[in-house]
Design an enzyme around this catalytic site. Structure first.
Site, PDB file in Angstrom:
ATOM      1  CD  GLU A 140      -2.753  -1.371   2.428  1.00 63.03           C
ATOM      2  OE1 GLU A 140      -2.804  -0.449   3.245  1.00 63.03           O
ATOM      3  OE2 GLU A 140      -3.381  -2.441   2.581  1.00 63.03           O
ATOM      4  CG  ASN A 147      -0.552  -6.995  -1.331  1.00 59.23           C
ATOM      5  OD1 ASN A 147      -1.226  -7.578  -2.181  1.00 59.23           O
ATOM      6  ND2 ASN A 147      -0.886  -6.974  -0.042  1.00 59.23           N
ATOM      7  CG  HIS A 150      -9.550  -5.767   1.334  1.00 61.38           C
ATOM      8  ND1 HIS A 150      -9.838  -6.846   2.137  1.00 61.38           N
ATOM      9  CD2 HIS A 150      -8.215  -5.576   1.417  1.00 61.38           C
ATOM     10  CE1 HIS A 150      -8.721  -7.286   2.704  1.00 61.38           C
ATOM     11  NE2 HIS A 150      -7.721  -6.533   2.270  1.00 61.38           N
ATOM     12  CD  GLU A 195      -4.370  -7.949   2.053  1.00 66.40           C
ATOM     13  OE1 GLU A 195      -5.213  -7.217   2.571  1.00 66.40           O
ATOM     14  OE2 GLU A 195      -3.153  -7.693   2.043  1.00 66.40           O
ATOM     15  CG  ASP A 245     -12.452  -8.984   2.613  1.00 68.94           C
ATOM     16  OD1 ASP A 245     -12.369  -8.061   1.781  1.00 68.94           O
ATOM     17  OD2 ASP A 245     -12.045  -8.865   3.780  1.00 68.94           O
TER      18      ASP A 245
HETATM   19  O1  G3I Z   1      -2.711  -0.167  17.313  1.00 63.39           O
HETATM   20  C1  G3I Z   1      -3.847  -0.429  18.136  1.00 63.39           C
HETATM   21  C2  G3I Z   1      -3.464  -0.503  19.588  1.00 63.39           C
HETATM   22  O2  G3I Z   1      -2.965   0.744  19.983  1.00 63.39           O
HETATM   23  C3  G3I Z   1      -4.662  -0.925  20.420  1.00 63.39           C
HETATM   24  O3  G3I Z   1      -4.269  -1.135  21.737  1.00 63.39           O
HETATM   25  C4  G3I Z   1      -5.274  -2.212  19.885  1.00 63.39           C
HETATM   26  C5  G3I Z   1      -6.542  -2.616  20.616  1.00 63.39           C
HETATM   27  O4  G3I Z   1      -7.103  -3.774  20.017  1.00 63.39           O
HETATM   28  O5  G3I Z   1      -5.593  -2.030  18.520  1.00 63.39           O
HETATM   29  C6  G3I Z   1      -4.451  -1.727  17.744  1.00 63.39           C
HETATM   30  O6  G3I Z   1      -4.741  -1.671  16.378  1.00 63.39           O
HETATM   31  C7  G3I Z   1      -5.182  -2.854  15.754  1.00 63.39           C
HETATM   32  C8  G3I Z   1      -4.126  -3.325  14.805  1.00 63.39           C
HETATM   33  O7  G3I Z   1      -4.616  -4.379  14.024  1.00 63.39           O
HETATM   34  C9  G3I Z   1      -2.870  -3.800  15.522  1.00 63.39           C
HETATM   35  O8  G3I Z   1      -1.958  -4.338  14.612  1.00 63.39           O
HETATM   36  C10 G3I Z   1      -6.484  -2.536  15.070  1.00 63.39           C
HETATM   37  O9  G3I Z   1      -7.486  -2.256  16.033  1.00 63.39           O
HETATM   38  C11 G3I Z   1      -6.888  -3.664  14.209  1.00 63.39           C
HETATM   39  O10 G3I Z   1      -8.037  -3.307  13.469  1.00 63.39           O
HETATM   40  C12 G3I Z   1      -5.765  -4.029  13.265  1.00 63.39           C
HETATM   41  O11 G3I Z   1      -6.122  -5.104  12.531  1.00 63.39           O
HETATM   42  C13 G3I Z   1      -5.431  -5.571  11.377  1.00 63.39           C
HETATM   43  C14 G3I Z   1      -5.134  -4.505  10.309  1.00 63.39           C
HETATM   44  O12 G3I Z   1      -4.744  -5.139   9.091  1.00 63.39           O
HETATM   45  C15 G3I Z   1      -3.981  -3.598  10.691  1.00 63.39           C
HETATM   46  O13 G3I Z   1      -2.792  -4.329  10.810  1.00 63.39           O
HETATM   47  C16 G3I Z   1      -6.404  -6.613  10.861  1.00 63.39           C
HETATM   48  O14 G3I Z   1      -6.476  -7.675  11.808  1.00 63.39           O
HETATM   49  C17 G3I Z   1      -5.976  -7.148   9.522  1.00 63.39           C
HETATM   50  O15 G3I Z   1      -6.986  -7.962   8.963  1.00 63.39           O
HETATM   51  C18 G3I Z   1      -5.720  -5.986   8.557  1.00 63.39           C
HETATM   52  O16 G3I Z   1      -5.272  -6.539   7.335  1.00 63.39           O
HETATM   53  C19 G3I Z   1      -4.998  -5.598   6.306  1.00 63.39           C
HETATM   54  C20 G3I Z   1      -3.806  -6.122   5.538  1.00 63.39           C
HETATM   55  O17 G3I Z   1      -2.726  -6.342   6.404  1.00 63.39           O
HETATM   56  C21 G3I Z   1      -3.413  -5.159   4.416  1.00 63.39           C
HETATM   57  N1  G3I Z   1      -4.544  -4.853   3.557  1.00 63.39           N
HETATM   58  C22 G3I Z   1      -5.767  -4.428   4.247  1.00 63.39           C
HETATM   59  C23 G3I Z   1      -6.171  -5.416   5.321  1.00 63.39           C
HETATM   60  C24 G3I Z   1      -7.450  -4.994   6.019  1.00 63.39           C
HETATM   61  O18 G3I Z   1      -7.270  -3.789   6.705  1.00 63.39           O
END
Ligand code: G3I
Length: 374
Positions: A179, A221, A257, A287, A289
């Site tokens: 991205e 990607n 997505h 990815e 969905d």
């Molecule tokens: O950073 C905060 C943290 O400060 C807080 O304490 C915590 C509480 O749950 O949340 C943290 O953030 C989370 C983050 O993952 C941590 O890595 C987010 O809420 C959460 O939504 C996030 O989820 C992942 C997201 O990528 C960000 O990495 C998802 O599980 C994952 O499915 C999603 O996947 C991405 C791909 O990597 C790239 N393409 C888009 C796709 C969907 O967003």
């Protein structure tokens, strides 16, 4: 059907290679009326053509961190069975992102990544590594460290060498740069490396990843590449430049997505895959969905039928492009998907309701895969 799934579960997916369920020889078209959800009786990886890997993310971390099932691969036997029997390639959803794998500088945590890779190997599945550079899920020590551009360059080199080197020979493909452009085709703000060093650092990231594992196919990607002409053009231009410089770029990942709120199915989906294939790259849907607004809390029959058709079109698009090597779905089953945590009131984005209940989209995938390459 319930008996079939119970019998499969009794095989114990974690104790050895699991046999996929028997292959269906049915060529029935997908029903236009949504059918009731049912346990899958065929395996996607078995019905897929040999040269197209069908895959899933391995959910864990991220939005599941605060739940009572932060790593379903460890805690959910039915989930392991689903991953073991249906898929030929797996992608750790969050385990290999910077914040997970290098939570403190030069301190690496490979536990969740190792578990996913070992599971894939145990079941004869490939692994896609996700990811090495991104503007999200970076640790505070990196984003708030006040590093100079030279220090950031060294930090990125060390991270890529260590992480890719750790999995040398075991991860078939890496999303190296994730991205990096926005929907207007501009460099995406917030990536600590491109912010400080410009787009030129991307070439070095690919070179360092290649040095660490020459066998891995290295990808750009992104999402919306099929819908945003500006973003697509930015990637095509970058890919051409990298290839002209001899940078070991091997593939373009189209995340996929999609949302039923933005119909129709992206008309340029297939031609986007073909445009990158025409540069000599592999292409992969990385990815996939298809989310939807859940008014009333549940998907309607019409929504599920449209979702099934979109999954069919995505797989058919890949099958129509000879260099399209894999289709990976993100966050399945619905019970583990990232969507409801990110988009309030939306969900039902995957082909499975839960570990053992397939939706009409599953039947559509089977039919599309059985139709084969066109
Ligand atoms: O950073 C905060 C943290 O400060 C807080 O304490 C915590 C509480 O749950 O949340 C943290 O953030 C989370 C983050 O993952 C941590 O890595 C987010 O809420 C959460 O939504 C996030 O989820 C992942 C997201 O990528 C960000 O990495 C998802 O599980 C994952 O499915 C999603 O996947 C991405 C791909 O990597 C790239 N393409 C888009 C796709 C969907 O967003």
């Amino acid at each position: 059907m319930v008996a079939t799934v119970v019998a499969l579960l009794a095989l114990g997916a974690c104790t050895g290679p699991a046999e996929p369920p028997p292959t269906s020889t049915s060529t029935e078209p997908v029903a236009s009326e949504p059918r009731p959800s049912a346990s899958p009786t065929v395996s996607l990886r078995t019905v897929a053509p040999k040269d197209l890997l069908i895959g899933s993310s391995v959910v864990g971390g991220g939005h599941l961190s605060g739940t009572d099932h932060p790593q379903p691969l460890e805690s959910d036997a039915a989930y392991r069975q689903l991953l073991a029997t249906q898929f030929a390639t797996l992608t750790p959803e969050n385990a290999l992102k910077w914040a997970s794998v290098e939570p403190a500088r030069d301190t690496y945590d490979f536990a969740a990544g190792d578990a996913a890779v070992a599971f894939a190997e145990q079941h004869g599945e490939q692994v896609r590594g996700h990811n090495l550079m991104w503007h999200q899920s970076n640790p505070a020590w990196l984003t708030e460290g006040g590093f100079t551009p030279d220090q950031l360059r060294q930090i990125l080199h060390d991270h890529i060498s260590t992480v890719v080197g750790h999995y040398r020979g075991r991860i078939a493909a890496w999303d190296v740069a994730n991205e990096i452009f926005d929907d207007y085709g501009r460099l995406q703000a917030g990536d600590p490396f491109t912010d400080a060093l410009g787009v030129g650092i991307v070439a070095d990231a690919f070179r360092w990843a290649h040095e660490a594992d020459p066998a891995a196919v290295l990808y750009l990607n992104d999402y919306n590449v099929e819908s945003s002409a500006a973003k697509r053009q930015a990637y095509l231009d970058l890919a051409r430049q990298l290839l002209a410089q001899g940078v070991p770029l091997g593939g373009m990942g189209i995340q996929g997505h999609l949302s039923l709120q933005y119909p129709p199915f992206p008309p340029d989906f297939r031609s986007t895959l073909q445009a990158f294939a025409d540069l000599g790259l592999d292409v992969a849907i990385t990815e996939l969905d298809v989310r939807m607004a859940l008014t009333g809390g549940e998907a309607t029959g019409d929504q599920l039928a449209t979702q099934a058709d979109w999954y069919r079109q995505a797989v058919a698009g890949c099958l129509a492009v000879a260099r399209c090597v894999s289709v990976t779905m993100w966050g399945l089953p619905d019970t583990y998907s990232w969507v409801p945590a990110t988009f309030t009131g939306q969900g039902a984005a995957t082909p499975f309701i839960d570990d053992s209940t397939a939706k009409p989209a599953f039947d559509a995938l089977v039919a599309a895969l059985q139709a084969g390459r066109t």
